[in-house]
Structures are given as C-alpha cells and as structure tokens.
Design a protein around this motif. Structure first.
Motif, PDB file in Angstrom:
ATOM      1  N   GLY A  28      21.588  -4.864   3.050  1.00 40.68           N
ATOM      2  CA  GLY A  28      20.494  -4.054   3.575  1.00 40.68           C
ATOM      3  C   GLY A  28      19.424  -3.680   2.573  1.00 40.68           C
ATOM      4  N   VAL A  29      19.734  -3.747   1.285  1.00 48.05           N
ATOM      5  CA  VAL A  29      18.759  -3.358   0.258  1.00 48.05           C
ATOM      6  C   VAL A  29      17.471  -4.180   0.324  1.00 48.05           C
ATOM      7  CG1 VAL A  29      18.349  -3.444  -2.235  1.00 48.05           C
ATOM      8  CG2 VAL A  29      20.326  -2.246  -1.350  1.00 48.05           C
ATOM      9  N   PRO A  30      17.525  -5.512   0.517  1.00 48.06           N
ATOM     10  CA  PRO A  30      16.258  -6.269   0.592  1.00 48.06           C
ATOM     11  C   PRO A  30      15.332  -5.798   1.695  1.00 48.06           C
ATOM     12  CG  PRO A  30      18.096  -7.763   0.286  1.00 48.06           C
ATOM     13  CD  PRO A  30      18.692  -6.411   0.532  1.00 48.06           C
ATOM     14  N   PHE A  31      15.867  -5.400   2.844  1.00 48.10           N
ATOM     15  CA  PHE A  31      15.023  -4.894   3.934  1.00 48.10           C
ATOM     16  C   PHE A  31      14.287  -3.638   3.492  1.00 48.10           C
ATOM     17  CE2 PHE A  31      14.782  -1.917   7.589  1.00 48.10           C
ATOM     18  CZ  PHE A  31      13.824  -2.573   8.322  1.00 48.10           C
ATOM     19  N   TYR A  32      14.988  -2.733   2.833  1.00 52.02           N
ATOM     20  CA  TYR A  32      14.343  -1.527   2.323  1.00 52.02           C
ATOM     21  C   TYR A  32      13.314  -1.876   1.256  1.00 52.02           C
ATOM     22  CZ  TYR A  32      17.328   1.982   4.578  1.00 52.02           C
ATOM     23  OH  TYR A  32      17.945   2.792   5.496  1.00 52.02           O
ATOM     24  N   ALA A  33      13.686  -2.749   0.320  1.00 47.66           N
ATOM     25  CA  ALA A  33      12.808  -3.058  -0.805  1.00 47.66           C
ATOM     26  C   ALA A  33      11.493  -3.668  -0.336  1.00 47.66           C
ATOM     27  CB  ALA A  33      13.528  -4.004  -1.771  1.00 47.66           C
ATOM     28  N   ILE A  34      11.560  -4.663   0.529  1.00 47.48           N
ATOM     29  CA  ILE A  34      10.337  -5.329   0.976  1.00 47.48           C
ATOM     30  C   ILE A  34       9.499  -4.405   1.861  1.00 47.48           C
ATOM     31  CG2 ILE A  34       9.447  -7.267   2.307  1.00 47.48           C
ATOM     32  CD1 ILE A  34      10.573  -7.984  -0.439  1.00 47.48           C
ATOM     33  N   SER A  35      10.148  -3.638   2.724  1.00 41.88           N
ATOM     34  CA  SER A  35       9.406  -2.721   3.602  1.00 41.88           C
ATOM     35  C   SER A  35       8.714  -1.630   2.797  1.00 41.88           C
ATOM     36  CB  SER A  35      10.348  -2.101   4.638  1.00 41.88           C
ATOM     37  OG  SER A  35      10.956  -3.093   5.433  1.00 41.88           O
ATOM     38  N   LEU A  36       9.428  -1.039   1.839  1.00 47.50           N
ATOM     39  CA  LEU A  36       8.821  -0.003   1.008  1.00 47.50           C
ATOM     40  C   LEU A  36       7.775  -0.585   0.070  1.00 47.50           C
ATOM     41  CD1 LEU A  36      11.984   2.122   0.146  1.00 47.50           C
ATOM     42  CD2 LEU A  36      10.255   2.569   1.888  1.00 47.50           C
ATOM     43  N   LEU A  37       7.979  -1.831  -0.355  1.00 45.53           N
ATOM     44  CA  LEU A  37       6.960  -2.482  -1.181  1.00 45.53           C
ATOM     45  C   LEU A  37       5.659  -2.648  -0.397  1.00 45.53           C
ATOM     46  CD1 LEU A  37       6.064  -3.991  -3.744  1.00 45.53           C
ATOM     47  CD2 LEU A  37       7.070  -6.068  -2.756  1.00 45.53           C
ATOM     48  N   ALA A  38       5.779  -3.000   0.883  1.00 43.95           N
ATOM     49  CA  ALA A  38       4.580  -3.099   1.719  1.00 43.95           C
ATOM     50  C   ALA A  38       3.878  -1.746   1.827  1.00 43.95           C
ATOM     51  CB  ALA A  38       4.963  -3.614   3.104  1.00 43.95           C
ATOM     52  N   GLY A  39       4.666  -0.669   1.906  1.00 41.26           N
ATOM     53  CA  GLY A  39       4.062   0.660   1.931  1.00 41.26           C
ATOM     54  C   GLY A  39       3.391   1.014   0.618  1.00 41.26           C
ATOM     55  N   LEU A  40       4.006   0.625  -0.501  1.00 35.99           N
ATOM     56  CA  LEU A  40       3.400   0.895  -1.808  1.00 35.99           C
ATOM     57  C   LEU A  40       2.087   0.140  -1.992  1.00 35.99           C
ATOM     58  CD1 LEU A  40       6.572   0.780  -4.108  1.00 35.99           C
ATOM     59  CD2 LEU A  40       5.216   2.802  -3.531  1.00 35.99           C
ATOM     60  N   GLN A  41       1.988  -1.046  -1.389  1.00 39.43           N
ATOM     61  CA  GLN A  41       0.763  -1.833  -1.522  1.00 39.43           C
ATOM     62  C   GLN A  41      -0.427  -1.159  -0.848  1.00 39.43           C
ATOM     63  OE1 GLN A  41       0.453  -5.024  -3.137  1.00 39.43           O
ATOM     64  NE2 GLN A  41       2.431  -4.418  -3.979  1.00 39.43           N
ATOM     65  N   THR A  42      -0.173  -0.266   0.097  1.00 38.27           N
ATOM     66  CA  THR A  42      -1.267   0.414   0.793  1.00 38.27           C
ATOM     67  C   THR A  42      -1.765   1.651   0.047  1.00 38.27           C
ATOM     68  OG1 THR A  42       0.262   1.783   2.114  1.00 38.27           O
ATOM     69  CG2 THR A  42      -0.333  -0.380   2.997  1.00 38.27           C
ATOM     70  N   ILE A  43      -1.056   2.061  -0.991  1.00 36.88           N
ATOM     71  CA  ILE A  43      -1.447   3.248  -1.765  1.00 36.88           C
ATOM     72  C   ILE A  43      -2.409   2.818  -2.869  1.00 36.88           C
ATOM     73  CG2 ILE A  43      -0.625   5.150  -3.196  1.00 36.88           C
ATOM     74  CD1 ILE A  43       2.045   4.985  -1.754  1.00 36.88           C
ATOM     75  N   SER A  44      -3.544   3.452  -2.911  1.00 41.86           N
ATOM     76  CA  SER A  44      -4.554   3.094  -3.907  1.00 41.86           C
ATOM     77  C   SER A  44      -4.068   3.435  -5.319  1.00 41.86           C
ATOM     78  CB  SER A  44      -5.866   3.834  -3.624  1.00 41.86           C
ATOM     79  OG  SER A  44      -6.812   3.582  -4.642  1.00 41.86           O
ATOM     80  N   PRO A  45      -4.102   2.485  -6.252  1.00 35.73           N
ATOM     81  CA  PRO A  45      -3.675   2.786  -7.637  1.00 35.73           C
ATOM     82  C   PRO A  45      -4.598   3.770  -8.347  1.00 35.73           C
ATOM     83  CG  PRO A  45      -4.649   0.583  -7.497  1.00 35.73           C
ATOM     84  CD  PRO A  45      -4.511   1.081  -6.089  1.00 35.73           C
ATOM     85  N   GLU A  46      -5.792   3.955  -7.800  1.00 36.45           N
ATOM     86  CA  GLU A  46      -6.729   4.887  -8.434  1.00 36.45           C
ATOM     87  C   GLU A  46      -6.198   6.323  -8.403  1.00 36.45           C
ATOM     88  OE1 GLU A  46     -10.405   4.408  -6.447  1.00 36.45           O
ATOM     89  OE2 GLU A  46     -10.766   2.360  -7.195  1.00 36.45           O
ATOM     90  N   LEU A  47      -5.376   6.639  -7.382  1.00 34.30           N
ATOM     91  CA  LEU A  47      -4.823   7.999  -7.301  1.00 34.30           C
ATOM     92  C   LEU A  47      -3.884   8.266  -8.471  1.00 34.30           C
ATOM     93  CD1 LEU A  47      -4.043   8.106  -3.461  1.00 34.30           C
ATOM     94  CD2 LEU A  47      -5.984   9.138  -4.650  1.00 34.30           C
ATOM     95  N   ALA A  48      -3.006   7.305  -8.759  1.00 40.40           N
ATOM     96  CA  ALA A  48      -2.091   7.476  -9.886  1.00 40.40           C
ATOM     97  C   ALA A  48      -2.835   7.457 -11.218  1.00 40.40           C
ATOM     98  CB  ALA A  48      -1.024   6.383  -9.865  1.00 40.40           C
ATOM     99  N   GLU A  49      -3.862   6.637 -11.320  1.00 37.63           N
ATOM    100  CA  GLU A  49      -4.643   6.587 -12.561  1.00 37.63           C
ATOM    101  C   GLU A  49      -5.356   7.907 -12.807  1.00 37.63           C
ATOM    102  OE1 GLU A  49      -7.223   3.293 -12.098  1.00 37.63           O
ATOM    103  OE2 GLU A  49      -5.632   1.769 -12.198  1.00 37.63           O
ATOM    104  N   ALA A  50      -5.911   8.483 -11.748  1.00 38.91           N
ATOM    105  CA  ALA A  50      -6.589   9.772 -11.903  1.00 38.91           C
ATOM    106  C   ALA A  50      -5.597  10.861 -12.310  1.00 38.91           C
ATOM    107  CB  ALA A  50      -7.283  10.152 -10.599  1.00 38.91           C
ATOM    108  N   ALA A  51      -4.385  10.827 -11.715  1.00 36.87           N
ATOM    109  CA  ALA A  51      -3.372  11.815 -12.081  1.00 36.87           C
ATOM    110  C   ALA A  51      -2.910  11.621 -13.524  1.00 36.87           C
ATOM    111  CB  ALA A  51      -2.189  11.719 -11.124  1.00 36.87           C
ATOM    112  N   ALA A  52      -2.807  10.351 -13.956  1.00 40.94           N
ATOM    113  CA  ALA A  52      -2.403  10.089 -15.336  1.00 40.94           C
ATOM    114  C   ALA A  52      -3.446  10.601 -16.326  1.00 40.94           C
ATOM    115  CB  ALA A  52      -2.174   8.589 -15.532  1.00 40.94           C
ATOM    116  N   ILE A  53      -4.723  10.458 -15.978  1.00 36.86           N
ATOM    117  CA  ILE A  53      -5.793  10.973 -16.842  1.00 36.86           C
ATOM    118  C   ILE A  53      -5.713  12.493 -16.953  1.00 36.86           C
ATOM    119  CG2 ILE A  53      -8.293  11.232 -17.040  1.00 36.86           C
ATOM    120  CD1 ILE A  53      -8.554   8.456 -15.767  1.00 36.86           C
TER     121      ILE A  53
END
Length: 313
Positions: free
Chosen positions: A189-214
């Motif tokens: 079952g882990v691959p189903f979770y990994a790929i599904s959550l990876l698809a969700g992570l792809q929709t999150i803009s990396p600029e948000l994490a970069e701004a928080a890191a700054i």
C-alpha cells in the motif's frame, strides 16, 4: 466617375432539418443523461445489485442450492454470540488502523523524497510503483515463500546476521501471523500513498517554502505550517480510499494464512468467505459481510465531514 453597383438579392436558404436524435443530443439534460447512462448501468449491475442481494440473503437462512426462508435478524443475533466473529471484528479494526498509520507515514516520507530533484528521478518513481502494479496473488505468493519457516529468505538473513538461532514460523505463530500480514499490506500500500501524496506536493508552489526559509523557518517548521496544511485535503482522500480497501481486504490474508492459525488473522472478508462459501451458509456469510457496512459508513461520513471542514477553512 460614379459607378453604380447593383446587389443581387440572394435566394433564401432554409436551415437543414434536424432529426429527433440531433434535437435530443443538442439538449444539455438529455446529452448528460446519455453520457451518464453507461456508468449508471455498470454501477447498478456490479455494486447496487450485489449489495441489495446481500441484504436479502442476510435476512434469510439460505444455503447453497436452497433459497431459504425469511428469518429477520436471526443471523445477526447468531453473530453476536460467535466468539470467532468477535475476533474477526477486533482483527479487522487493528489490521486497518495499524497498516493505515504505517502506510501514511512511509508514503509521506517517500513522497517528500521523490519531490526533490535528483538523477533518475523518473525511473525511481516508476520503480516505487512496482509493489502496487504486480498482481496481488503473485506478490502474495512470493511473500508466503519468504515467510516459509524452512525456505524463508528472511530467516536465512536473520540467522547469518546472528539475530536468531532457530527458525521462526512467521505465518504459523498466532502472535506473529497478524504482524506478518500487516507487513505485506504495508509493503503493497505504500506506493499508492507515495504517488498520490507526491501529486499533491506537486500542486504546492515552492515559492511558499522559499519565502518561509528566507524568514528563518526551519525545514520542520516549513513542513508543519505550510506543506502539511496544504497537503491535508489530498491526504484525507487517500486515507479514505485506503481504509475502505484495507477494511475489506481478502486476497492478501486468504492466500497467506486463510484466517489462521487459530483464527489469529481472521478478518471480516475471510470469515464471511469461510462461512458463506466454505460451509454453504449463504445467509450467515452475507450477514458477516453486511456487518462491515455500518462501520465503514461511520468512517466514510466522519472523514467526508472532516474533508469538507478542511476545504472550507
């Protein structure tokens, strides 16, 4: 010099006649109806009809080859006094809860790793899907061989590492059998979770994490306050489907242990099969299967309400 232009009158061309089929298809309501009709027929044949048939069987004393008579809730009263059924209820709840937690944790960890940029990223993602792509029966037979007390590659590895001194009967020990089945379910079952959550992570803009890191946010803080809240709706949907599938799991458990030893791995699905098909008591088997419905209904309703609440925040 003036030029007089005479515009000839064009003959009137009547609009082409539309047939009854064309008029129906141009209507949005009828067009939507015809598009949904094949899906509705399939759902009716393969979901609604078996469910209704199961409800009707659960209130009769039907046996194989015998239609049976209406007995009301007698089959459910028998289950309440059945010690094996109570074991199956506890095993199913424990099996679903433990495997869901591990699949979510490992799947999220893998998704975060796969979301990074590295070489052979596409090949790694495809490789991660292998446990989910391989047919359940085939992969489960491979695991059954690996758990075999005589030819177990797991025992061989542990013995040569000096961890064990004697062979371990993974599927024959009542205390280890359920753990072994859980391990296989998590692996699958882990691959189903990994790929599904990876698809969700792809929709999150990396600029948000970069701004928080700054601003000085640490990786854990970025995950807790940015990534996880945005990933939560997708996570809840994945968990919902996983819980439904795990709660009704049959193939994996039946091939590995058949519900044994001593009913240590007996679940709703395996016990319903043994009673309904193995002994021919179709009414009691249908009642066991139907006993899953209220539990799943509560789980689905609670999770859907939570998903709606998260989406409206």
């Amino acid at each position: 010099m003036a030029v007089d232009s005479v515009v000839a009158a064009r003959p009137y061309v009547a609009a082409p006649r539309r047939g009854p089929v064309t008029r129906v298809l141009e209507n949005e309501h009828w067009f939507a109806f015809f598009l949904l009709l094949p899906t509705a027929v399939l759902l009716g044949l393969f979901i609604a009809y078996p469910f209704v048939k199961g409800v009707l069987l659960a209130v009769t004393d039907a046996k194989v080859g015998v239609p049976g008579n209406f007995v009301g809730l007698q089959n459910f009263a028998v289950l309440m006094n059945d010690s094996i059924f109570r074991i199956a209820v506890w095993n199913t709840i424990l099996y679903t809860a433990v495997t869901t937690i591990f699949k979510l944790a490992l799947g999220l960890w893998l998704a975060l790793l796969l979301n990074r940029h590295f070489r052979a990223k596409a090949l790694t993602r495809a490789f991660i899907l292998l446990p989910f792509i391989i047919p359940t029966v085939l992969s489960t037979f491979a695991w059954k061989w690996m758990f075999d007390p005589t030819f177990s590659v797991i025992n061989w590895t542990l013995f040569h590492l000096g961890i064990i001194r004697t062979r371990i009967n993974w599927l024959g020990d009542p205390q280890l059998a359920l753990i072994s089945v859980m391990i296989v379910n998590v692996w699958r079952g882990v691959p189903f979770y990994a790929i599904s959550l990876l698809a969700g992570l792809q929709t999150i803009s990396p600029e948000l994490a970069e701004a928080a890191a700054i601003d000085g946010a640490r990786p854990w803080q970025r995950f807790r306050y940015i990534t996880w809240p945005l990933l939560l709706p997708v996570t809840m949907v994945v968990v919902l489907f996983s819980v439904i599938q795990t709660f009704a799991d049959f193939q994996l458990v039946y091939i590995l242990t058949g519900g044994g030893p001593a009913n240590a791995t007996q679940l709703f699905a395996t016990y319903a099969y043994q009673i309904g098909v193995g002994t021919g008591l179709l009414g009691e088997g249908a009642a066991i299967s139907l006993a899953m419905f209220p539990v799943l209904l509560v789980v689905v309703v609670v999770q859907l309400l939570y998903i709606r609440r998260v989406e409206t925040l």
